[in-house]
Design a protein around this motif. Structure first.
Motif, PDB file in Angstrom:
ATOM      1  N   TRP A   7       0.838  -1.197   0.000  1.00 18.34           N
ATOM      2  CA  TRP A   7       0.000   0.000   0.000  1.00 18.34           C
ATOM      3  C   TRP A   7       0.874   1.248   0.000  1.00 18.34           C
ATOM      4  N   TYR A   8       0.505   2.194  -0.835  1.00 13.53           N
ATOM      5  CA  TYR A   8       1.196   3.475  -0.969  1.00 13.53           C
ATOM      6  C   TYR A   8       2.658   3.312  -1.409  1.00 13.53           C
ATOM      7  N   GLY A   9       3.023   2.103  -1.838  1.00  9.74           N
ATOM      8  CA  GLY A   9       4.384   1.859  -2.290  1.00  9.74           C
ATOM      9  C   GLY A   9       5.393   1.726  -1.173  1.00  9.74           C
ATOM     10  N   MET A 132      -6.203  21.178  -3.048  1.00 10.82           N
ATOM     11  CA  MET A 132      -7.025  20.202  -2.330  1.00 10.82           C
ATOM     12  C   MET A 132      -6.626  18.814  -2.807  1.00 10.82           C
ATOM     13  N   CYS A 133      -6.044  18.025  -1.903  1.00 11.36           N
ATOM     14  CA  CYS A 133      -5.622  16.673  -2.262  1.00 11.36           C
ATOM     15  C   CYS A 133      -6.664  15.686  -1.760  1.00 11.36           C
ATOM     16  N   LEU A 134      -7.429  15.130  -2.686  1.00 12.74           N
ATOM     17  CA  LEU A 134      -8.466  14.168  -2.352  1.00 12.74           C
ATOM     18  C   LEU A 134      -7.906  12.756  -2.391  1.00 12.74           C
ATOM     19  N   TYR A 135      -8.391  11.920  -1.481  1.00 12.88           N
ATOM     20  CA  TYR A 135      -8.103  10.489  -1.557  1.00 12.88           C
ATOM     21  C   TYR A 135      -8.814   9.952  -2.800  1.00 12.88           C
ATOM     22  N   TYR A 136      -8.306   8.864  -3.362  1.00 15.45           N
ATOM     23  CA  TYR A 136      -8.858   8.397  -4.632  1.00 15.45           C
ATOM     24  C   TYR A 136     -10.344   8.064  -4.545  1.00 15.45           C
ATOM     25  N   VAL A 137     -10.812   7.689  -3.356  1.00 12.53           N
ATOM     26  CA  VAL A 137     -12.236   7.362  -3.181  1.00 12.53           C
ATOM     27  C   VAL A 137     -13.098   8.570  -3.525  1.00 12.53           C
ATOM     28  N   GLU A 138     -12.728   9.741  -2.990  1.00 12.07           N
ATOM     29  CA  GLU A 138     -13.488  10.958  -3.259  1.00 12.07           C
ATOM     30  C   GLU A 138     -13.119  11.579  -4.604  1.00 12.07           C
ATOM     31  N   TYR A 139     -11.853  11.452  -4.997  1.00  8.92           N
ATOM     32  CA  TYR A 139     -11.403  12.045  -6.261  1.00  8.92           C
ATOM     33  C   TYR A 139     -12.159  11.456  -7.444  1.00  8.92           C
ATOM     34  N   GLU A 140     -12.503  10.186  -7.351  1.00 10.18           N
ATOM     35  CA  GLU A 140     -13.186   9.514  -8.453  1.00 10.18           C
ATOM     36  C   GLU A 140     -14.705   9.675  -8.406  1.00 10.18           C
ATOM     37  N   ARG A 161      -4.259   3.290  -3.355  1.00  9.40           N
ATOM     38  CA  ARG A 161      -3.633   2.467  -2.323  1.00  9.40           C
ATOM     39  C   ARG A 161      -3.321   1.078  -2.852  1.00  9.40           C
ATOM     40  N   GLY A 162      -4.239   0.530  -3.622  1.00 10.93           N
ATOM     41  CA  GLY A 162      -4.079  -0.829  -4.136  1.00 10.93           C
ATOM     42  C   GLY A 162      -4.649  -1.862  -3.189  1.00 10.93           C
ATOM     43  N   THR A 163      -4.820  -3.078  -3.684  1.00 16.03           N
ATOM     44  CA  THR A 163      -5.302  -4.172  -2.852  1.00 16.03           C
ATOM     45  C   THR A 163      -4.877  -5.497  -3.471  1.00 16.03           C
ATOM     46  N   LYS A 164      -4.526  -6.446  -2.632  1.00 16.99           N
ATOM     47  CA  LYS A 164      -4.122  -7.783  -3.102  1.00 16.99           C
ATOM     48  C   LYS A 164      -3.022  -7.713  -4.162  1.00 16.99           C
ATOM     49  N   TRP A 165      -2.015  -6.876  -3.900  1.00 17.47           N
ATOM     50  CA  TRP A 165      -0.845  -6.734  -4.766  1.00 17.47           C
ATOM     51  C   TRP A 165      -1.182  -6.161  -6.147  1.00 17.47           C
ATOM     52  N   ALA A 166      -2.339  -5.559  -6.301  1.00 17.92           N
ATOM     53  CA  ALA A 166      -2.727  -5.013  -7.597  1.00 17.92           C
ATOM     54  C   ALA A 166      -3.264  -3.590  -7.429  1.00 17.92           C
ATOM     55  N   GLY A 167      -3.040  -2.772  -8.455  1.00 11.61           N
ATOM     56  CA  GLY A 167      -3.607  -1.436  -8.461  1.00 11.61           C
ATOM     57  C   GLY A 167      -2.892  -0.431  -7.579  1.00 11.61           C
ATOM     58  N   THR A 168      -1.735  -0.790  -7.060  1.00 12.66           N
ATOM     59  CA  THR A 168      -0.999   0.117  -6.186  1.00 12.66           C
ATOM     60  C   THR A 168      -0.260   1.172  -7.010  1.00 12.66           C
ATOM     61  N   THR A 169      -0.395   2.427  -6.623  1.00 12.87           N
ATOM     62  CA  THR A 169       0.430   3.488  -7.187  1.00 12.87           C
ATOM     63  C   THR A 169       1.742   3.474  -6.419  1.00 12.87           C
ATOM     64  N   SER A 170       2.746   2.832  -6.996  1.00  9.88           N
ATOM     65  CA  SER A 170       3.979   2.589  -6.243  1.00  9.88           C
ATOM     66  C   SER A 170       4.749   3.866  -5.924  1.00  9.88           C
ATOM     67  N   ASN A 171       4.464   4.945  -6.660  1.00 10.42           N
ATOM     68  CA  ASN A 171       5.129   6.220  -6.357  1.00 10.42           C
ATOM     69  C   ASN A 171       4.189   7.176  -5.618  1.00 10.42           C
ATOM     70  N   PHE A 172       3.206   6.628  -4.917  1.00 14.99           N
ATOM     71  CA  PHE A 172       2.251   7.422  -4.137  1.00 14.99           C
ATOM     72  C   PHE A 172       2.992   8.362  -3.187  1.00 14.99           C
ATOM     73  N   LEU A 173       3.915   7.822  -2.407  1.00 13.48           N
ATOM     74  CA  LEU A 173       4.644   8.647  -1.445  1.00 13.48           C
ATOM     75  C   LEU A 173       5.562   9.651  -2.133  1.00 13.48           C
ATOM     76  N   HIS A 174       6.057   9.314  -3.308  1.00  8.12           N
ATOM     77  CA  HIS A 174       6.890  10.266  -4.053  1.00  8.12           C
ATOM     78  C   HIS A 174       6.070  11.507  -4.408  1.00  8.12           C
ATOM     79  N   SER A 175       4.842  11.267  -4.870  1.00  2.00           N
ATOM     80  CA  SER A 175       3.955  12.376  -5.198  1.00  2.00           C
ATOM     81  C   SER A 175       3.649  13.215  -3.964  1.00  2.00           C
TER      82      SER A 175
END
Length: 273
Positions: A7-9, A132-140, A161-175
């Motif tokens: 999660w979050y890389g 305004m930085c929205l979490y992906y839940v609200e951003y979408e 955030r991703g789930t089950k090793w899929a869909g993770t934005t691995s550079n989340f913290l970089h952003s």
């Protein structure tokens, strides 16, 4: 490896710090705390099995966990702080405020609150431009995103955030690190991980506004009144930066960061690379 380590890389950041392949981090022999909580370091329903090391960010979390009988803790500090060490700060000048509204998750909770009321409070408080930085839940959700866009705010999202090793934005913290470094202030309507990260990177901070609520919040994790009592220095439109930074350093485990060789051994990566 527990999928929450991605999660979050987080695993990617730790692998990079250890000199390993950041795109394909080795399995971590335990479970890394993935966000700040006022309890034992882990979220509702996330109880690492007996025998799995709990890699907590701070000694504060370790002590809280041991109070309820949890063991197998090892304090390593927040992965975000390792990333801050890795990447040089070449920001020329900070300006404006990055604002993180309280968010829900697709898996567990949805948040309800008065977005217009929050916008009004932000405009009354902030002097400069607002991101305004929205979490992906609200951003979408276009209707929520439009509230803030129509208010004249720059609206962004760090990723998934991703789930089950899929869909993770691995550079989340970089952003997140890049955005925090370019802003003078960080603010939210709840004491949160983002506030601590912002303070750790040199932002001034504020915690104010309609706190919003979970729809059907989980017992033991509804601690807003408790947080106000525990962390009086962390609430208000403009926090005392020195006092707030001391809280952030303690909660993120700034004094517990390991060097790369130590971290490789602790995470079970000494034979990788």
């Amino acid at each position: 490896m527990d999928s929450s380590n991605h999660w979050y890389g987080h695993a990617h950041v730790l692998a990079d710090y250890c000199g390993l392949d950041a795109a394909n981090p080795p399995p971590i022999q335990g479970i890394v705390q993935h966000g700040w909580t006022f309890v034992h370091g882990y979220g509702y329903g996330h109880q690492p099995p007996v025998g799995y090391t709990r890699f907590a960010w701070s000694d504060v979390c370790r002590r809280r966990g041991q109070i309820i009988g949890w063991r197998d803790y090892f304090v390593i500090g927040a992965p975000f702080l390792y990333l801050d060490r890795l990447l040089p700060d070449d920001t020329a000048e900070r300006s404006g405020t990055i604002w993180y509204p309280f968010h829900g998750t697709v898996d567990y909770e949805q948040v309800e609150g008065d977005h217009q009321r929050l916008i009004d409070e932000i405009k009354e408080t902030e002097d400069g431009p607002v991101t305004m930085c929205l979490y992906y839940v609200e951003y979408e959700q276009p209707q929520i995103r439009r509230f803030y866009e129509d208010a004249g705010f720059r609206v962004i999202c760090h990723g998934h955030r991703g789930t089950k090793w899929a869909g993770t934005t691995s550079n989340f913290l970089h952003s997140q690190l890049s955005e925090l470094r370019r802003h003078k202030r960080v603010a939210s309507n709840r004491l949160s991980t983002a506030i601590l990260y912002g303070l750790a990177t040199g932002c001034e901070a504020g915690v104010y506004g309609d706190p919003m609520d979970f729809v059907g919040g989980k017992p033991g994790f509804l601690g807003e009144e408790l947080l106000h009592a525990w962390y009086p220095d962390m609430y208000g439109a403009r926090l005392d930066t020195g006092r707030a930074r001391a809280v952030a350093d303690a909660e993120l485990g700034a004094d517990h960061l390991l060097d790369p060789d130590e971290l490789r051994v602790v995470l079970g990566w000494e034979n990788h690379g």
